[in-house]
Design a protein around this motif. Structure first.
Motif, PDB file in Angstrom:
ATOM      1  N   GLU A  23       0.820  -1.213   0.000  1.00  0.00           N
ATOM      2  CA  GLU A  23       0.000   0.000   0.000  1.00  0.00           C
ATOM      3  C   GLU A  23       0.851   1.259   0.000  1.00  0.00           C
ATOM      4  N   GLN A  24       2.018   1.198   0.651  1.00  0.00           N
ATOM      5  CA  GLN A  24       2.884   2.366   0.762  1.00  0.00           C
ATOM      6  C   GLN A  24       4.314   2.008   0.384  1.00  0.00           C
ATOM      7  N   HIS A 191      -5.616   1.501   6.657  1.00  0.00           N
ATOM      8  CA  HIS A 191      -5.194   2.350   5.536  1.00  0.00           C
ATOM      9  C   HIS A 191      -6.168   3.505   5.334  1.00  0.00           C
ATOM     10  N   LYS A 192      -7.453   3.255   5.501  1.00  0.00           N
ATOM     11  CA  LYS A 192      -8.442   4.331   5.360  1.00  0.00           C
ATOM     12  C   LYS A 192      -8.201   5.412   6.400  1.00  0.00           C
ATOM     13  N   ARG A 195      -5.107   7.474   5.556  1.00  0.00           N
ATOM     14  CA  ARG A 195      -5.331   8.475   4.498  1.00  0.00           C
ATOM     15  C   ARG A 195      -6.052   9.702   5.051  1.00  0.00           C
ATOM     16  N   GLN A 196      -6.929   9.486   6.025  1.00  0.00           N
ATOM     17  CA  GLN A 196      -7.716  10.583   6.576  1.00  0.00           C
ATOM     18  C   GLN A 196      -7.042  11.239   7.780  1.00  0.00           C
TER      19      GLN A 196
END
Length: 577
Positions: A23-24, A191-192, A195-196
Protein backbone atom coordinates in the motif's frame (compact mmCIF):
# COMPACT_ATOMS: atom_id res chain seq x y z
CA UNK A 1 5.41 -15.65 15.83
CA UNK A 2 2.10 -14.06 14.95
CA UNK A 3 -0.27 -15.60 12.40
CA UNK A 4 -3.32 -14.18 10.68
CA UNK A 5 -5.62 -16.63 8.90
CA UNK A 6 -8.38 -15.46 6.57
CA UNK A 7 -10.53 -16.69 3.66
CA UNK A 8 -11.34 -15.00 0.37
CA UNK A 9 -12.77 -15.54 -3.11
CA UNK A 10 -10.28 -13.70 -5.36
CA UNK A 11 -6.99 -15.54 -5.83
CA UNK A 12 -5.48 -13.01 -8.21
CA UNK A 13 -6.18 -10.12 -5.85
CA UNK A 14 -4.25 -11.52 -2.90
CA UNK A 15 -1.42 -12.61 -5.18
CA UNK A 16 -1.17 -9.10 -6.63
CA UNK A 17 -0.96 -7.67 -3.13
CA UNK A 18 1.64 -10.17 -1.86
CA UNK A 19 3.92 -9.79 -4.88
CA UNK A 20 3.20 -6.09 -5.40
CA UNK A 21 4.83 -3.01 -3.82
CA UNK A 22 2.34 -2.80 -0.94
CA UNK A 23 0.00 0.00 0.00
CA UNK A 24 2.88 2.37 0.76
CA UNK A 25 5.77 0.73 -1.11
CA UNK A 26 6.69 -1.19 2.03
CA UNK A 27 7.29 -4.51 0.21
CA UNK A 28 10.89 -5.26 -0.76
CA UNK A 29 12.50 -8.16 -2.62
CA UNK A 30 9.17 -9.85 -3.39
CA UNK A 31 9.76 -13.45 -4.46
CA UNK A 32 8.44 -17.00 -4.23
CA UNK A 33 9.86 -19.03 -1.35
CA UNK A 34 8.19 -22.33 -2.32
CA UNK A 35 5.13 -23.76 -4.06
CA UNK A 36 3.15 -26.96 -4.40
CA UNK A 37 5.34 -27.73 -7.39
CA UNK A 38 8.57 -26.40 -8.85
CA UNK A 39 8.87 -23.91 -11.73
CA UNK A 40 5.80 -21.87 -10.82
CA UNK A 41 5.69 -18.35 -12.27
CA UNK A 42 7.30 -15.83 -9.91
CA UNK A 43 5.65 -12.42 -10.39
CA UNK A 44 8.24 -10.78 -8.17
CA UNK A 45 10.97 -11.61 -10.67
CA UNK A 46 8.96 -11.57 -13.92
CA UNK A 47 9.42 -8.90 -16.57
CA UNK A 48 5.63 -8.67 -17.05
CA UNK A 49 4.17 -8.54 -13.53
CA UNK A 50 0.48 -8.54 -14.51
CA UNK A 51 0.83 -11.49 -16.85
CA UNK A 52 2.78 -13.52 -14.26
CA UNK A 53 0.19 -12.84 -11.55
CA UNK A 54 -2.67 -13.89 -13.84
CA UNK A 55 -0.83 -17.04 -14.89
CA UNK A 56 -0.07 -18.04 -11.28
CA UNK A 57 -3.69 -17.39 -10.25
CA UNK A 58 -4.96 -19.70 -13.02
CA UNK A 59 -2.61 -22.45 -11.89
CA UNK A 60 -3.73 -22.21 -8.28
CA UNK A 61 -7.41 -22.00 -9.30
CA UNK A 62 -7.34 -25.06 -11.59
CA UNK A 63 -8.97 -27.47 -9.10
CA UNK A 64 -11.52 -24.78 -8.13
CA UNK A 65 -12.59 -24.45 -11.76
CA UNK A 66 -12.73 -28.22 -12.17
CA UNK A 67 -14.89 -28.59 -9.05
CA UNK A 68 -17.39 -26.10 -10.47
CA UNK A 69 -20.36 -25.61 -8.17
CA UNK A 70 -18.82 -28.03 -5.71
CA UNK A 71 -16.07 -25.55 -4.88
CA UNK A 72 -16.52 -23.38 -1.77
CA UNK A 73 -17.39 -19.75 -2.41
CA UNK A 74 -14.43 -18.52 -0.35
CA UNK A 75 -11.88 -20.82 -1.93
CA UNK A 76 -8.72 -18.85 -1.01
CA UNK A 77 -6.92 -19.67 2.23
CA UNK A 78 -4.49 -16.93 3.24
CA UNK A 79 -2.11 -17.09 6.19
CA UNK A 80 0.50 -14.46 7.01
CA UNK A 81 3.30 -15.40 9.40
CA UNK A 82 5.34 -12.69 11.12
CA UNK A 83 8.34 -13.14 13.40
CA UNK A 84 8.93 -10.86 16.40
CA UNK A 85 11.29 -7.88 15.92
CA UNK A 86 13.87 -9.41 18.27
CA UNK A 87 13.87 -12.76 16.46
CA UNK A 88 16.78 -13.59 14.11
CA UNK A 89 16.08 -13.25 10.39
CA UNK A 90 15.08 -16.61 8.95
CA UNK A 91 16.31 -17.91 5.61
CA UNK A 92 14.00 -18.82 2.72
CA UNK A 93 14.61 -22.49 3.50
CA UNK A 94 13.59 -21.99 7.14
CA UNK A 95 10.45 -20.09 6.11
CA UNK A 96 9.58 -22.90 3.68
CA UNK A 97 9.92 -25.50 6.42
CA UNK A 98 7.76 -23.43 8.76
CA UNK A 99 5.11 -22.86 6.07
CA UNK A 100 4.93 -26.59 5.29
CA UNK A 101 4.39 -27.36 8.98
CA UNK A 102 1.64 -24.74 9.18
CA UNK A 103 -0.13 -26.09 6.07
CA UNK A 104 0.12 -29.62 7.39
CA UNK A 105 -1.45 -28.54 10.68
CA UNK A 106 -4.21 -26.57 8.95
CA UNK A 107 -5.14 -29.37 6.56
CA UNK A 108 -4.13 -27.47 3.41
CA UNK A 109 -1.28 -29.74 2.39
CA UNK A 110 -0.92 -32.68 4.82
CA UNK A 111 2.55 -34.20 4.78
CA UNK A 112 2.73 -37.16 2.39
CA UNK A 113 -0.72 -36.49 0.90
CA UNK A 114 -0.46 -36.38 -2.94
CA UNK A 115 -3.95 -34.87 -3.21
CA UNK A 116 -3.26 -31.78 -1.07
CA UNK A 117 -4.30 -28.29 -2.11
CA UNK A 118 -2.33 -25.99 -4.40
CA UNK A 119 -0.31 -23.32 -2.63
CA UNK A 120 2.51 -20.82 -2.86
CA UNK A 121 4.63 -19.06 -0.19
CA UNK A 122 5.55 -15.43 -0.88
CA UNK A 123 8.13 -13.35 0.95
CA UNK A 124 8.30 -9.57 0.66
CA UNK A 125 10.01 -8.61 3.93
CA UNK A 126 12.71 -9.96 6.23
CA UNK A 127 10.31 -10.82 9.02
CA UNK A 128 7.28 -12.40 7.38
CA UNK A 129 5.80 -14.52 4.60
CA UNK A 130 2.34 -15.13 3.12
CA UNK A 131 0.88 -18.57 2.39
CA UNK A 132 -1.75 -18.41 -0.36
CA UNK A 133 -3.65 -21.59 -1.16
CA UNK A 134 -6.84 -22.67 -2.88
CA UNK A 135 -8.93 -25.06 -0.80
CA UNK A 136 -9.99 -27.65 -3.38
CA UNK A 137 -7.87 -30.82 -3.30
CA UNK A 138 -6.69 -32.82 -6.33
CA UNK A 139 -9.56 -35.27 -5.79
CA UNK A 140 -11.91 -32.25 -6.08
CA UNK A 141 -13.02 -32.45 -2.45
CA UNK A 142 -12.73 -29.55 -0.05
CA UNK A 143 -9.82 -29.26 2.35
CA UNK A 144 -10.53 -30.38 5.90
CA UNK A 145 -10.21 -26.97 7.56
CA UNK A 146 -12.40 -27.40 10.63
CA UNK A 147 -10.70 -25.67 13.59
CA UNK A 148 -7.74 -24.79 11.35
CA UNK A 149 -6.93 -21.62 13.33
CA UNK A 150 -6.43 -23.51 16.58
CA UNK A 151 -4.33 -26.18 14.93
CA UNK A 152 -2.12 -23.51 13.38
CA UNK A 153 -1.71 -21.80 16.76
CA UNK A 154 -0.72 -25.09 18.41
CA UNK A 155 1.83 -25.76 15.68
CA UNK A 156 3.29 -22.25 15.96
CA UNK A 157 3.91 -22.83 19.66
CA UNK A 158 6.02 -25.87 18.73
CA UNK A 159 7.74 -23.97 15.90
CA UNK A 160 8.76 -21.19 18.29
CA UNK A 161 10.31 -23.76 20.61
CA UNK A 162 12.11 -25.60 17.81
CA UNK A 163 13.55 -22.42 16.24
CA UNK A 164 14.28 -20.55 19.46
CA UNK A 165 11.84 -17.74 18.59
CA UNK A 166 9.99 -15.44 20.97
CA UNK A 167 7.17 -17.30 22.70
CA UNK A 168 3.82 -15.65 21.93
CA UNK A 169 1.16 -16.28 24.61
CA UNK A 170 -1.82 -18.14 23.20
CA UNK A 171 -5.00 -19.57 24.64
CA UNK A 172 -7.56 -22.00 23.24
CA UNK A 173 -9.67 -20.31 20.61
CA UNK A 174 -11.89 -23.15 19.55
CA UNK A 175 -15.40 -24.12 20.39
CA UNK A 176 -16.29 -23.84 24.06
CA UNK A 177 -13.45 -21.46 24.92
CA UNK A 178 -13.79 -17.72 25.36
CA UNK A 179 -11.97 -15.37 23.05
CA UNK A 180 -9.52 -13.35 25.05
CA UNK A 181 -8.46 -10.38 22.93
CA UNK A 182 -10.24 -7.40 21.46
CA UNK A 183 -11.09 -7.22 17.77
CA UNK A 184 -8.29 -5.62 15.76
CA UNK A 185 -8.88 -3.19 12.90
CA UNK A 186 -8.65 -4.70 9.46
CA UNK A 187 -5.93 -3.71 7.03
CA UNK A 188 -8.48 -1.72 5.00
CA UNK A 189 -9.59 0.17 8.13
CA UNK A 190 -5.98 1.01 9.00
CA UNK A 191 -5.19 2.35 5.54
CA UNK A 192 -8.44 4.33 5.36
CA UNK A 193 -7.72 5.97 8.72
CA UNK A 194 -4.15 6.70 7.63
CA UNK A 195 -5.33 8.48 4.50
CA UNK A 196 -7.72 10.58 6.58
CA UNK A 197 -5.12 11.37 9.25
CA UNK A 198 -6.97 9.73 12.15
CA UNK A 199 -6.91 6.56 14.21
CA UNK A 200 -8.88 3.50 13.05
CA UNK A 201 -12.46 3.57 14.32
CA UNK A 202 -12.55 0.11 15.87
CA UNK A 203 -10.01 0.71 18.72
CA UNK A 204 -11.34 4.28 19.21
CA UNK A 205 -14.85 2.92 19.68
CA UNK A 206 -13.72 0.12 22.00
CA UNK A 207 -11.92 2.61 24.24
CA UNK A 208 -14.90 5.00 24.27
CA UNK A 209 -17.39 2.23 25.08
CA UNK A 210 -15.19 0.87 27.87
CA UNK A 211 -14.69 4.33 29.39
CA UNK A 212 -18.42 5.02 29.18
CA UNK A 213 -19.15 1.75 30.99
CA UNK A 214 -16.69 2.37 33.83
CA UNK A 215 -18.77 2.61 36.99
CA UNK A 216 -22.00 3.35 35.08
CA UNK A 217 -25.20 2.02 36.67
CA UNK A 218 -27.83 2.63 33.99
CA UNK A 219 -28.26 2.58 30.25
CA UNK A 220 -29.11 6.29 30.30
CA UNK A 221 -25.86 7.10 32.04
CA UNK A 222 -23.97 4.89 29.58
CA UNK A 223 -25.52 6.64 26.56
CA UNK A 224 -24.85 10.06 28.10
CA UNK A 225 -21.18 9.27 28.52
CA UNK A 226 -20.97 8.01 24.94
CA UNK A 227 -22.40 11.35 23.80
CA UNK A 228 -19.76 13.14 25.89
CA UNK A 229 -17.14 11.13 24.01
CA UNK A 230 -18.71 12.23 20.72
CA UNK A 231 -19.74 8.67 19.82
CA UNK A 232 -22.92 7.85 17.90
CA UNK A 233 -25.00 4.95 19.22
CA UNK A 234 -27.88 3.07 17.66
CA UNK A 235 -30.15 0.56 19.38
CA UNK A 236 -31.45 -2.26 17.18
CA UNK A 237 -34.89 -3.50 18.17
CA UNK A 238 -36.97 -6.59 17.63
CA UNK A 239 -40.54 -6.34 16.21
CA UNK A 240 -41.70 -6.45 19.83
CA UNK A 241 -39.79 -3.26 20.54
CA UNK A 242 -37.22 -4.96 22.78
CA UNK A 243 -33.57 -4.10 22.14
CA UNK A 244 -31.52 -6.81 20.45
CA UNK A 245 -28.17 -5.04 20.00
CA UNK A 246 -26.09 -1.86 19.99
CA UNK A 247 -24.08 -0.31 17.18
CA UNK A 248 -21.53 2.49 17.53
CA UNK A 249 -19.94 4.93 15.10
CA UNK A 250 -17.30 7.65 15.00
CA UNK A 251 -18.90 10.73 13.37
CA UNK A 252 -15.96 11.33 11.01
CA UNK A 253 -15.90 7.77 9.67
CA UNK A 254 -18.30 7.51 6.72
CA UNK A 255 -18.81 5.11 3.85
CA UNK A 256 -18.95 5.91 0.15
CA UNK A 257 -22.58 6.98 0.48
CA UNK A 258 -21.68 9.47 3.20
CA UNK A 259 -23.33 7.44 5.96
CA UNK A 260 -21.66 6.63 9.32
CA UNK A 261 -19.79 3.32 9.45
CA UNK A 262 -21.48 1.38 12.24
CA UNK A 263 -19.80 -1.29 14.37
CA UNK A 264 -21.87 -3.66 16.43
CA UNK A 265 -20.68 -4.39 19.94
CA UNK A 266 -19.59 -7.88 18.87
CA UNK A 267 -17.33 -6.31 16.22
CA UNK A 268 -15.48 -4.46 18.98
CA UNK A 269 -15.18 -7.49 21.25
CA UNK A 270 -17.32 -10.31 22.65
CA UNK A 271 -17.45 -8.49 25.99
CA UNK A 272 -19.26 -5.48 24.46
CA UNK A 273 -22.43 -7.11 23.16
CA UNK A 274 -25.79 -5.90 24.46
CA UNK A 275 -26.22 -8.77 26.97
CA UNK A 276 -22.69 -8.28 28.29
CA UNK A 277 -23.05 -4.51 28.58
CA UNK A 278 -26.38 -4.79 30.37
CA UNK A 279 -24.97 -7.41 32.72
CA UNK A 280 -22.13 -5.02 33.56
CA UNK A 281 -24.55 -2.13 34.17
CA UNK A 282 -26.60 -4.31 36.50
CA UNK A 283 -23.69 -5.00 38.85
CA UNK A 284 -24.31 -3.11 42.09
CA UNK A 285 -21.91 -0.34 43.02
CA UNK A 286 -21.45 1.40 46.33
CA UNK A 287 -22.41 4.98 45.59
CA UNK A 288 -19.59 7.39 46.41
CA UNK A 289 -20.15 9.23 49.64
CA UNK A 290 -21.32 12.81 49.71
CA UNK A 291 -17.84 13.97 50.62
CA UNK A 292 -16.50 12.45 47.40
CA UNK A 293 -19.14 13.64 44.98
CA UNK A 294 -18.91 17.19 46.36
CA UNK A 295 -15.14 17.26 46.72
CA UNK A 296 -13.40 20.37 45.51
CA UNK A 297 -10.23 18.41 44.82
CA UNK A 298 -9.49 14.87 43.69
CA UNK A 299 -7.76 13.83 46.91
CA UNK A 300 -10.81 12.28 48.68
CA UNK A 301 -11.74 10.35 45.54
CA UNK A 302 -8.21 8.99 45.09
CA UNK A 303 -8.07 7.87 48.71
CA UNK A 304 -11.52 6.27 48.59
CA UNK A 305 -10.68 4.47 45.34
CA UNK A 306 -7.43 3.21 46.87
CA UNK A 307 -9.27 1.71 49.82
CA UNK A 308 -11.75 -0.03 47.54
CA UNK A 309 -8.99 -1.48 45.35
CA UNK A 310 -7.20 -2.58 48.54
CA UNK A 311 -10.38 -4.38 49.59
CA UNK A 312 -10.66 -6.06 46.20
CA UNK A 313 -7.03 -7.19 46.39
CA UNK A 314 -7.67 -8.82 49.75
CA UNK A 315 -10.67 -10.62 48.22
CA UNK A 316 -8.54 -11.70 45.26
CA UNK A 317 -5.83 -13.21 47.44
CA UNK A 318 -8.35 -15.12 49.56
CA UNK A 319 -8.32 -12.97 52.69
CA UNK A 320 -6.20 -15.50 54.51
CA UNK A 321 -8.09 -18.60 53.35
CA UNK A 322 -5.05 -19.86 51.41
CA UNK A 323 -7.20 -20.52 48.36
CA UNK A 324 -7.04 -18.48 45.21
CA UNK A 325 -10.11 -17.37 43.27
CA UNK A 326 -11.87 -19.62 40.79
CA UNK A 327 -11.66 -18.81 37.10
CA UNK A 328 -14.84 -16.75 36.97
CA UNK A 329 -13.94 -14.69 40.03
CA UNK A 330 -10.47 -14.07 38.61
CA UNK A 331 -11.88 -12.83 35.30
CA UNK A 332 -14.35 -10.61 37.13
CA UNK A 333 -11.58 -9.00 39.19
CA UNK A 334 -9.48 -8.44 36.07
CA UNK A 335 -12.45 -6.79 34.35
CA UNK A 336 -12.96 -4.62 37.42
CA UNK A 337 -9.34 -3.47 37.34
CA UNK A 338 -9.92 -2.45 33.73
CA UNK A 339 -12.85 -0.28 34.81
CA UNK A 340 -10.73 1.51 37.42
CA UNK A 341 -8.01 2.19 34.85
CA UNK A 342 -10.57 3.41 32.31
CA UNK A 343 -11.96 5.84 34.89
CA UNK A 344 -8.49 6.97 35.93
CA UNK A 345 -7.47 7.54 32.31
CA UNK A 346 -10.39 9.99 31.99
CA UNK A 347 -9.73 11.92 35.21
CA UNK A 348 -5.96 11.90 35.76
CA UNK A 349 -4.16 14.88 34.21
CA UNK A 350 -0.87 14.79 36.07
CA UNK A 351 2.68 14.15 34.85
CA UNK A 352 1.98 10.41 34.70
CA UNK A 353 -1.07 10.75 32.45
CA UNK A 354 0.64 8.99 29.52
CA UNK A 355 1.54 5.94 31.62
CA UNK A 356 -1.99 5.67 33.05
CA UNK A 357 -3.49 5.91 29.56
CA UNK A 358 -1.06 3.21 28.38
CA UNK A 359 -2.00 0.98 31.34
CA UNK A 360 -5.71 1.38 30.52
CA UNK A 361 -5.02 0.62 26.86
CA UNK A 362 -3.02 -2.50 27.73
CA UNK A 363 -5.76 -3.74 30.04
CA UNK A 364 -8.41 -2.97 27.42
CA UNK A 365 -6.83 -5.33 24.89
CA UNK A 366 -8.05 -8.32 26.89
CA UNK A 367 -11.57 -9.70 26.94
CA UNK A 368 -12.95 -10.99 30.23
CA UNK A 369 -16.12 -13.05 29.89
CA UNK A 370 -17.44 -13.98 33.31
CA UNK A 371 -20.70 -15.29 34.69
CA UNK A 372 -23.23 -13.44 36.80
CA UNK A 373 -22.18 -15.55 39.79
CA UNK A 374 -18.86 -13.68 39.81
CA UNK A 375 -20.36 -10.19 39.72
CA UNK A 376 -19.89 -9.68 43.45
CA UNK A 377 -16.11 -9.67 42.91
CA UNK A 378 -16.45 -6.61 40.67
CA UNK A 379 -18.48 -4.53 43.10
CA UNK A 380 -15.62 -2.85 44.98
CA UNK A 381 -13.71 -2.09 41.78
CA UNK A 382 -16.74 -0.67 39.96
CA UNK A 383 -17.33 1.49 43.02
CA UNK A 384 -13.72 2.68 42.82
CA UNK A 385 -14.21 3.63 39.18
CA UNK A 386 -17.38 5.53 40.04
CA UNK A 387 -15.63 7.35 42.88
CA UNK A 388 -12.83 8.49 40.58
CA UNK A 389 -15.29 9.86 38.04
CA UNK A 390 -17.31 11.59 40.75
CA UNK A 391 -14.17 13.15 42.23
CA UNK A 392 -13.31 14.99 39.04
CA UNK A 393 -9.86 15.76 37.60
CA UNK A 394 -6.72 14.94 39.55
CA UNK A 395 -3.31 16.42 38.89
CA UNK A 396 -1.11 13.95 40.78
CA UNK A 397 0.88 16.68 42.48
CA UNK A 398 0.70 19.12 45.40
CA UNK A 399 -1.99 17.99 47.88
CA UNK A 400 -3.03 14.88 45.94
CA UNK A 401 0.46 13.70 44.95
CA UNK A 402 0.76 11.10 47.70
CA UNK A 403 -2.83 9.93 47.19
CA UNK A 404 -2.06 9.34 43.50
CA UNK A 405 1.13 7.45 44.36
CA UNK A 406 -0.73 5.29 46.89
CA UNK A 407 -3.44 4.47 44.33
CA UNK A 408 -0.88 3.62 41.64
CA UNK A 409 0.91 1.39 44.14
CA UNK A 410 -2.17 -0.69 44.98
CA UNK A 411 -3.20 -0.88 41.30
CA UNK A 412 0.28 -2.15 40.46
CA UNK A 413 0.02 -4.81 43.17
CA UNK A 414 -3.38 -5.80 41.78
CA UNK A 415 -1.90 -6.20 38.30
CA UNK A 416 1.02 -8.25 39.67
CA UNK A 417 -1.38 -10.55 41.53
CA UNK A 418 -3.56 -10.97 38.44
CA UNK A 419 -0.48 -11.78 36.36
CA UNK A 420 0.57 -14.55 38.73
CA UNK A 421 -2.92 -16.00 39.02
CA UNK A 422 -3.54 -15.92 35.26
CA UNK A 423 -0.20 -17.58 34.63
CA UNK A 424 -0.89 -20.28 37.23
CA UNK A 425 -4.30 -20.91 35.63
CA UNK A 426 -2.76 -21.27 32.17
CA UNK A 427 -4.44 -18.10 30.87
CA UNK A 428 -1.40 -16.96 28.94
CA UNK A 429 -2.95 -14.12 26.97
CA UNK A 430 -4.53 -12.66 30.09
CA UNK A 431 -1.22 -13.03 31.92
CA UNK A 432 0.58 -11.12 29.17
CA UNK A 433 -2.03 -8.34 29.38
CA UNK A 434 -1.66 -8.10 33.16
CA UNK A 435 2.12 -7.94 32.79
CA UNK A 436 1.93 -5.08 30.27
CA UNK A 437 -0.51 -3.26 32.57
CA UNK A 438 1.82 -3.77 35.52
CA UNK A 439 4.79 -2.32 33.65
CA UNK A 440 2.93 0.90 32.84
CA UNK A 441 1.61 1.24 36.39
CA UNK A 442 5.09 0.69 37.79
CA UNK A 443 6.41 3.54 35.66
CA UNK A 444 3.56 5.80 36.83
CA UNK A 445 4.11 4.88 40.47
CA UNK A 446 7.86 5.46 40.35
CA UNK A 447 7.36 8.96 39.01
CA UNK A 448 4.43 9.88 41.29
CA UNK A 449 6.02 8.54 44.48
CA UNK A 450 9.39 10.26 44.12
CA UNK A 451 8.52 13.56 45.86
CA UNK A 452 6.33 12.16 48.67
CA UNK A 453 8.92 9.50 49.53
CA UNK A 454 11.72 12.08 49.49
CA UNK A 455 9.74 14.23 51.93
CA UNK A 456 9.05 11.29 54.25
CA UNK A 457 12.67 10.18 54.14
CA UNK A 458 13.75 13.67 55.17
CA UNK A 459 11.33 13.47 58.12
CA UNK A 460 12.67 10.03 59.05
CA UNK A 461 16.26 11.27 59.13
CA UNK A 462 15.29 13.86 61.74
CA UNK A 463 13.71 11.29 64.11
CA UNK A 464 15.58 10.68 67.39
CA UNK A 465 17.47 7.41 67.62
CA UNK A 466 15.18 6.22 70.43
CA UNK A 467 12.10 6.63 68.19
CA UNK A 468 13.72 4.75 65.31
CA UNK A 469 14.72 1.98 67.74
CA UNK A 470 11.08 1.61 68.92
CA UNK A 471 9.91 1.36 65.31
CA UNK A 472 12.59 -1.23 64.54
CA UNK A 473 11.37 -3.31 67.49
CA UNK A 474 7.75 -2.97 66.27
CA UNK A 475 8.73 -4.21 62.79
CA UNK A 476 10.56 -7.23 64.23
CA UNK A 477 7.59 -7.96 66.49
CA UNK A 478 4.88 -7.66 63.81
CA UNK A 479 6.49 -9.12 60.68
CA UNK A 480 8.09 -12.46 59.81
CA UNK A 481 11.85 -12.42 60.24
CA UNK A 482 12.73 -12.51 56.52
CA UNK A 483 10.24 -9.76 55.68
CA UNK A 484 11.36 -7.66 58.63
CA UNK A 485 14.93 -7.87 57.36
CA UNK A 486 13.89 -6.70 53.91
CA UNK A 487 11.90 -3.81 55.36
CA UNK A 488 14.62 -2.61 57.73
CA UNK A 489 17.32 -2.92 55.07
CA UNK A 490 15.26 -1.38 52.28
CA UNK A 491 15.55 2.05 50.73
CA UNK A 492 12.26 3.32 52.21
CA UNK A 493 12.75 2.30 55.83
CA UNK A 494 13.19 5.91 57.00
CA UNK A 495 10.03 6.92 55.11
CA UNK A 496 8.11 4.08 56.78
CA UNK A 497 9.50 5.08 60.17
CA UNK A 498 8.26 8.64 59.61
CA UNK A 499 4.82 7.28 58.71
CA UNK A 500 4.71 5.13 61.86
CA UNK A 501 5.60 8.19 63.93
CA UNK A 502 2.82 10.17 62.27
CA UNK A 503 0.32 7.36 62.82
CA UNK A 504 1.29 7.09 66.49
CA UNK A 505 0.70 10.82 66.83
CA UNK A 506 -2.85 10.20 65.56
CA UNK A 507 -3.47 7.54 68.24
CA UNK A 508 -2.49 4.32 66.40
CA UNK A 509 -0.28 1.51 67.63
CA UNK A 510 2.60 1.02 65.12
CA UNK A 511 2.88 -2.75 65.67
CA UNK A 512 -0.86 -3.26 65.27
CA UNK A 513 -0.85 -1.19 62.09
CA UNK A 514 2.00 -3.26 60.68
CA UNK A 515 0.18 -6.51 61.43
CA UNK A 516 -2.97 -5.15 59.82
CA UNK A 517 -1.05 -3.91 56.80
CA UNK A 518 0.60 -7.24 56.14
CA UNK A 519 -2.62 -9.27 56.69
CA UNK A 520 -2.73 -12.06 54.12
CA UNK A 521 -0.89 -9.93 51.60
CA UNK A 522 1.75 -11.66 49.53
CA UNK A 523 4.94 -9.55 49.67
CA UNK A 524 7.44 -11.58 47.67
CA UNK A 525 6.56 -9.70 44.47
CA UNK A 526 7.06 -6.28 46.07
CA UNK A 527 10.21 -4.54 44.91
CA UNK A 528 10.22 -2.50 48.10
CA UNK A 529 8.04 -3.96 50.88
CA UNK A 530 8.61 -0.91 53.13
CA UNK A 531 6.92 1.30 50.52
CA UNK A 532 4.02 -1.14 50.15
CA UNK A 533 3.45 -1.14 53.91
CA UNK A 534 3.86 2.62 54.06
CA UNK A 535 1.03 3.36 51.62
CA UNK A 536 -1.32 0.82 53.15
CA UNK A 537 -0.72 2.22 56.62
CA UNK A 538 -1.43 5.73 55.38
CA UNK A 539 -4.74 4.50 53.90
CA UNK A 540 -5.66 2.52 57.00
CA UNK A 541 -4.81 5.31 59.45
CA UNK A 542 -6.30 8.00 57.17
CA UNK A 543 -3.20 10.13 57.52
CA UNK A 544 -3.17 13.63 56.01
CA UNK A 545 -1.34 14.59 52.84
CA UNK A 546 2.43 14.47 52.89
CA UNK A 547 3.94 17.93 52.94
CA UNK A 548 7.46 18.54 51.80
CA UNK A 549 9.64 20.45 54.25
CA UNK A 550 9.91 24.08 53.30
CA UNK A 551 13.45 25.32 52.83
CA UNK A 552 14.53 27.91 55.37
CA UNK A 553 14.09 31.39 54.11
CA UNK A 554 17.34 33.14 53.45
CA UNK A 555 17.66 36.45 55.24
CA UNK A 556 18.48 39.12 52.75
CA UNK A 557 20.82 41.70 54.26
CA UNK A 558 21.20 45.08 52.61
CA UNK A 559 24.79 46.30 52.67
CA UNK A 560 25.35 49.65 54.35
CA UNK A 561 25.59 52.47 51.85
CA UNK A 562 29.05 53.67 51.09
CA UNK A 563 29.91 57.12 52.53
CA UNK A 564 29.11 59.91 50.16
CA UNK A 565 32.12 61.28 48.33
CA UNK A 566 33.27 64.77 49.38
CA UNK A 567 32.92 67.47 46.74
CA UNK A 568 36.20 68.44 45.11
CA UNK A 569 38.06 71.36 46.74
CA UNK A 570 37.91 74.67 44.88
CA UNK A 571 41.07 75.58 43.02
CA UNK A 572 43.53 77.72 44.97
CA UNK A 573 43.58 81.44 44.20
CA UNK A 574 46.63 82.59 42.25
CA UNK A 575 49.40 84.24 44.27
CA UNK A 576 50.04 87.94 43.82
CA UNK A 577 53.56 88.87 43.09
Amino acid sequence: MIASVSRGDYTRGILAYAYGPGEQDEHTDQHTVAGFEDLLPDPGLAADFQQAVSQLAKILDLRVVQAGKGAPKEHVWHCSLRAAPQDPHLSDQQWENIARRVMNAAGIAPTGDPDGCRWVVVRHAQDHVHIIATTVRADLTGARLHNDWQRVMDELTLIEQDYGLRQVPREPHGRGSARTTAKRPTRAEVHKAGRQGREPSRPVLRTAVRESLAGAVSEEEFFGRLADHGILVKVHRLPSGDAKGYSFAVPGDRNAAGQPVWYSGSKLGPDLTLPRIRARLAITTDEPGEAISKAATARPALLHAGRLVDQALDDLTGSGSGEGPDRQALLAQAAGLGEVLDALAQTHHGPTRAQIAAAAKASGQAVYLHERAADQEMRALRSAARALLAGGPSLGRANDGDAAAALFDILMLMAITLYRLHRAAGQRQHAATAKATRDQLRAAYTQAAAKPLTALTAQGKRLPQAVQARHTAAVRQALPADLAGRVLGGAQWLALSATLTEAQTHGHDPAALLRQAIGSREMDSADNPAAVLLWRIRRTADLPAITAPQPAKRRITTPAPAPAALPPAPPAAPRRR
